[in-house]
Design a protein around this motif. Sequence first.
Motif, PDB file in Angstrom:
ATOM      1  N   GLN A  37       0.310  -1.359   0.534  1.00 49.50           N
ATOM      2  CA  GLN A  37       0.138   0.076   0.041  1.00 49.50           C
ATOM      3  C   GLN A  37       0.667   1.164   0.070  1.00 49.50           C
ATOM      4  OE1 GLN A  37      -3.449   0.575   0.069  1.00 49.50           O
ATOM      5  NE2 GLN A  37      -3.506  -1.827  -0.362  1.00 49.50           N
ATOM      6  N   VAL A  38       2.299   1.002   0.574  1.00 45.09           N
ATOM      7  CA  VAL A  38       2.816   2.576   1.055  1.00 45.09           C
ATOM      8  C   VAL A  38       3.685   2.818  -0.374  1.00 45.09           C
ATOM      9  CG1 VAL A  38       5.154   2.683   2.029  1.00 45.09           C
ATOM     10  CG2 VAL A  38       3.728   2.201   3.345  1.00 45.09           C
ATOM     11  N   SER A  39       3.945   1.812  -1.201  1.00 44.61           N
ATOM     12  CA  SER A  39       4.523   1.487  -2.798  1.00 44.61           C
ATOM     13  C   SER A  39       3.701   2.454  -3.560  1.00 44.61           C
ATOM     14  CB  SER A  39       4.672   0.210  -2.463  1.00 44.61           C
ATOM     15  OG  SER A  39       4.223  -0.964  -3.280  1.00 44.61           O
ATOM     16  N   LEU A  40       2.147   1.843  -3.259  1.00 43.13           N
ATOM     17  CA  LEU A  40       1.492   2.468  -4.741  1.00 43.13           C
ATOM     18  C   LEU A  40       1.046   4.250  -3.805  1.00 43.13           C
ATOM     19  CD1 LEU A  40      -1.221  -0.814  -4.739  1.00 43.13           C
ATOM     20  CD2 LEU A  40       0.335   0.555  -6.020  1.00 43.13           C
ATOM     21  N   LEU A  41       0.831   3.663  -2.970  1.00 44.04           N
ATOM     22  CA  LEU A  41       0.694   5.620  -2.249  1.00 44.04           C
ATOM     23  C   LEU A  41       2.250   6.532  -3.250  1.00 44.04           C
ATOM     24  CD1 LEU A  41      -1.005   7.245  -0.747  1.00 44.04           C
ATOM     25  CD2 LEU A  41       0.102   7.106   1.559  1.00 44.04           C
ATOM     26  N   ARG A  42       3.050   6.231  -2.822  1.00 48.85           N
ATOM     27  CA  ARG A  42       4.585   6.549  -3.153  1.00 48.85           C
ATOM     28  C   ARG A  42       4.278   6.976  -4.918  1.00 48.85           C
ATOM     29  NH1 ARG A  42       9.191   3.962   0.358  1.00 48.85           N
ATOM     30  NH2 ARG A  42       8.561   5.013   2.450  1.00 48.85           N
ATOM     31  N   LEU A  43       3.732   5.634  -5.314  1.00 48.16           N
ATOM     32  CA  LEU A  43       4.164   5.817  -7.212  1.00 48.16           C
ATOM     33  C   LEU A  43       2.761   6.761  -7.577  1.00 48.16           C
ATOM     34  CD1 LEU A  43       4.478   4.615  -9.942  1.00 48.16           C
ATOM     35  CD2 LEU A  43       2.606   3.377  -9.421  1.00 48.16           C
ATOM     36  N   ALA A  45       1.749   9.175  -5.800  1.00 48.01           N
ATOM     37  CA  ALA A  45       2.190  10.515  -5.241  1.00 48.01           C
ATOM     38  C   ALA A  45       3.246  10.910  -6.261  1.00 48.01           C
ATOM     39  CB  ALA A  45       2.955  10.748  -4.079  1.00 48.01           C
ATOM     40  N   ASP A  46       3.914  10.343  -6.799  1.00 45.54           N
ATOM     41  CA  ASP A  46       4.985  10.656  -8.301  1.00 45.54           C
ATOM     42  C   ASP A  46       4.184  11.346  -9.439  1.00 45.54           C
ATOM     43  OD1 ASP A  46       7.231  10.965  -8.580  1.00 45.54           O
ATOM     44  OD2 ASP A  46       7.872   9.118  -9.999  1.00 45.54           O
ATOM     45  N   ASN A  47       3.103  10.329  -9.438  1.00 42.74           N
ATOM     46  CA  ASN A  47       2.435  10.651 -10.981  1.00 42.74           C
ATOM     47  C   ASN A  47       1.683  12.092 -10.749  1.00 42.74           C
ATOM     48  OD1 ASN A  47       3.504   8.603 -11.688  1.00 42.74           O
ATOM     49  ND2 ASN A  47       1.181   7.187 -11.380  1.00 42.74           N
ATOM     50  N   MET A  48       1.152  12.208  -9.298  1.00 41.50           N
ATOM     51  CA  MET A  48       0.419  13.490  -9.585  1.00 41.50           C
ATOM     52  C   MET A  48       1.748  14.903  -9.735  1.00 41.50           C
ATOM     53  SD  MET A  48      -2.096  12.993  -9.107  1.00 41.50           S
ATOM     54  CE  MET A  48      -2.596  11.836 -10.127  1.00 41.50           C
ATOM     55  N   GLU A  49       2.293  14.411  -9.088  1.00 45.75           N
ATOM     56  CA  GLU A  49       3.695  15.498  -8.673  1.00 45.75           C
ATOM     57  C   GLU A  49       4.472  15.662 -10.415  1.00 45.75           C
ATOM     58  OE1 GLU A  49       7.734  16.724  -7.469  1.00 45.75           O
ATOM     59  OE2 GLU A  49       7.022  14.857  -6.268  1.00 45.75           O
ATOM     60  N   SER A  50       4.623  14.728 -10.961  1.00 47.36           N
ATOM     61  CA  SER A  50       4.086  14.672 -12.844  1.00 47.36           C
ATOM     62  C   SER A  50       3.648  15.399 -13.303  1.00 47.36           C
ATOM     63  CB  SER A  50       4.851  13.046 -12.964  1.00 47.36           C
ATOM     64  OG  SER A  50       6.096  13.357 -13.797  1.00 47.36           O
ATOM     65  N   LEU A  51       2.695  15.298 -13.165  1.00 47.02           N
ATOM     66  CA  LEU A  51       1.232  15.372 -13.671  1.00 47.02           C
ATOM     67  C   LEU A  51       0.924  17.333 -13.661  1.00 47.02           C
ATOM     68  CD1 LEU A  51      -1.908  15.157 -14.903  1.00 47.02           C
ATOM     69  CD2 LEU A  51      -2.422  15.227 -13.174  1.00 47.02           C
ATOM     70  N   ALA A  52       1.754  17.916 -12.236  1.00 43.34           N
ATOM     71  CA  ALA A  52       1.454  18.883 -11.844  1.00 43.34           C
ATOM     72  C   ALA A  52       2.520  19.098 -12.555  1.00 43.34           C
ATOM     73  CB  ALA A  52       1.727  19.068 -10.191  1.00 43.34           C
ATOM     74  N   HIS A  53       4.088  19.120 -12.400  1.00 45.20           N
ATOM     75  CA  HIS A  53       4.846  19.773 -13.515  1.00 45.20           C
ATOM     76  C   HIS A  53       4.904  20.082 -14.796  1.00 45.20           C
ATOM     77  CE1 HIS A  53       9.006  20.636 -14.435  1.00 45.20           C
ATOM     78  NE2 HIS A  53       8.675  20.193 -15.493  1.00 45.20           N
ATOM     79  N   ASN A  54       3.827  19.097 -15.273  1.00 46.83           N
ATOM     80  CA  ASN A  54       3.500  19.452 -16.484  1.00 46.83           C
ATOM     81  C   ASN A  54       2.277  20.369 -16.819  1.00 46.83           C
ATOM     82  OD1 ASN A  54       5.485  16.833 -17.573  1.00 46.83           O
ATOM     83  ND2 ASN A  54       3.834  15.507 -17.691  1.00 46.83           N
ATOM     84  N   TYR A  55       1.602  19.748 -16.574  1.00 41.62           N
ATOM     85  CA  TYR A  55       0.508  21.297 -16.258  1.00 41.62           C
ATOM     86  C   TYR A  55       1.198  23.078 -16.381  1.00 41.62           C
ATOM     87  CZ  TYR A  55      -3.387  23.754 -15.180  1.00 41.62           C
ATOM     88  OH  TYR A  55      -4.806  24.804 -14.557  1.00 41.62           O
ATOM     89  N   GLU A  56       2.172  22.284 -14.987  1.00 40.50           N
ATOM     90  CA  GLU A  56       3.059  23.998 -15.145  1.00 40.50           C
ATOM     91  C   GLU A  56       3.483  24.694 -16.190  1.00 40.50           C
ATOM     92  OE1 GLU A  56       5.121  24.097 -11.546  1.00 40.50           O
ATOM     93  OE2 GLU A  56       3.662  24.258 -10.097  1.00 40.50           O
ATOM     94  N   LYS A  57       3.934  23.218 -16.674  1.00 42.53           N
ATOM     95  CA  LYS A  57       4.434  23.853 -17.980  1.00 42.53           C
ATOM     96  C   LYS A  57       3.811  24.028 -19.071  1.00 42.53           C
ATOM     97  CE  LYS A  57       7.048  20.357 -19.972  1.00 42.53           C
ATOM     98  NZ  LYS A  57       8.378  19.126 -19.746  1.00 42.53           N
ATOM     99  N   GLY A  58       3.211  23.157 -19.369  1.00 41.37           N
ATOM    100  CA  GLY A  58       1.680  23.622 -20.634  1.00 41.37           C
ATOM    101  C   GLY A  58       0.953  24.732 -20.892  1.00 41.37           C
ATOM    102  N   LEU A  59       1.568  25.123 -19.188  1.00 45.06           N
ATOM    103  CA  LEU A  59       0.315  26.383 -18.861  1.00 45.06           C
ATOM    104  C   LEU A  59       1.426  27.560 -19.011  1.00 45.06           C
ATOM    105  CD1 LEU A  59      -2.533  27.540 -17.881  1.00 45.06           C
ATOM    106  CD2 LEU A  59      -1.585  27.595 -15.448  1.00 45.06           C
ATOM    107  N   ASP A  60       2.252  27.646 -19.326  1.00 47.21           N
ATOM    108  CA  ASP A  60       3.199  28.764 -18.757  1.00 47.21           C
ATOM    109  C   ASP A  60       3.949  28.873 -20.302  1.00 47.21           C
ATOM    110  OD1 ASP A  60       4.000  29.133 -16.204  1.00 47.21           O
ATOM    111  OD2 ASP A  60       6.049  27.582 -16.580  1.00 47.21           O
ATOM    112  N   SER A  61       3.753  27.654 -20.954  1.00 48.92           N
ATOM    113  CA  SER A  61       3.784  27.607 -22.709  1.00 48.92           C
ATOM    114  C   SER A  61       2.768  28.042 -23.349  1.00 48.92           C
ATOM    115  CB  SER A  61       4.180  27.031 -23.132  1.00 48.92           C
ATOM    116  OG  SER A  61       3.148  25.227 -23.074  1.00 48.92           O
TER     117      SER A  61
END
Length: 76
Positions: A37-43, A45-61
């Motif tokens: 369960q902890v490994s799934l939660l970490r995965l 969280a990593d995906n959400m962080e990646s999504l937020a980064h891509n969203y910010e990059k797309g919003l900036d462009s």
Amino acid sequence: MADHNFDAAGMAREQQGRMAASAVIGLNALKPMMQFQVSLLRLWADNMESLAHNYEKGLDSFSSAVEHRWQEKRAA
């Protein structure tokens, strides 16, 4: 019958020992599931962080493209 000792404290200690042993067995069985369960939660969280980064990059462009187009129309 003489070798049987019916003291309450001894019986309580034995019962507590059995309860502690069964709790340890249950927690040992639960440990791999919790680790999964902890490994799934970490995965996640990593995906959400990646999504937020891509969203910010797309919003900036997108905002820079809008700003560039606005400056072109203003200059014309």
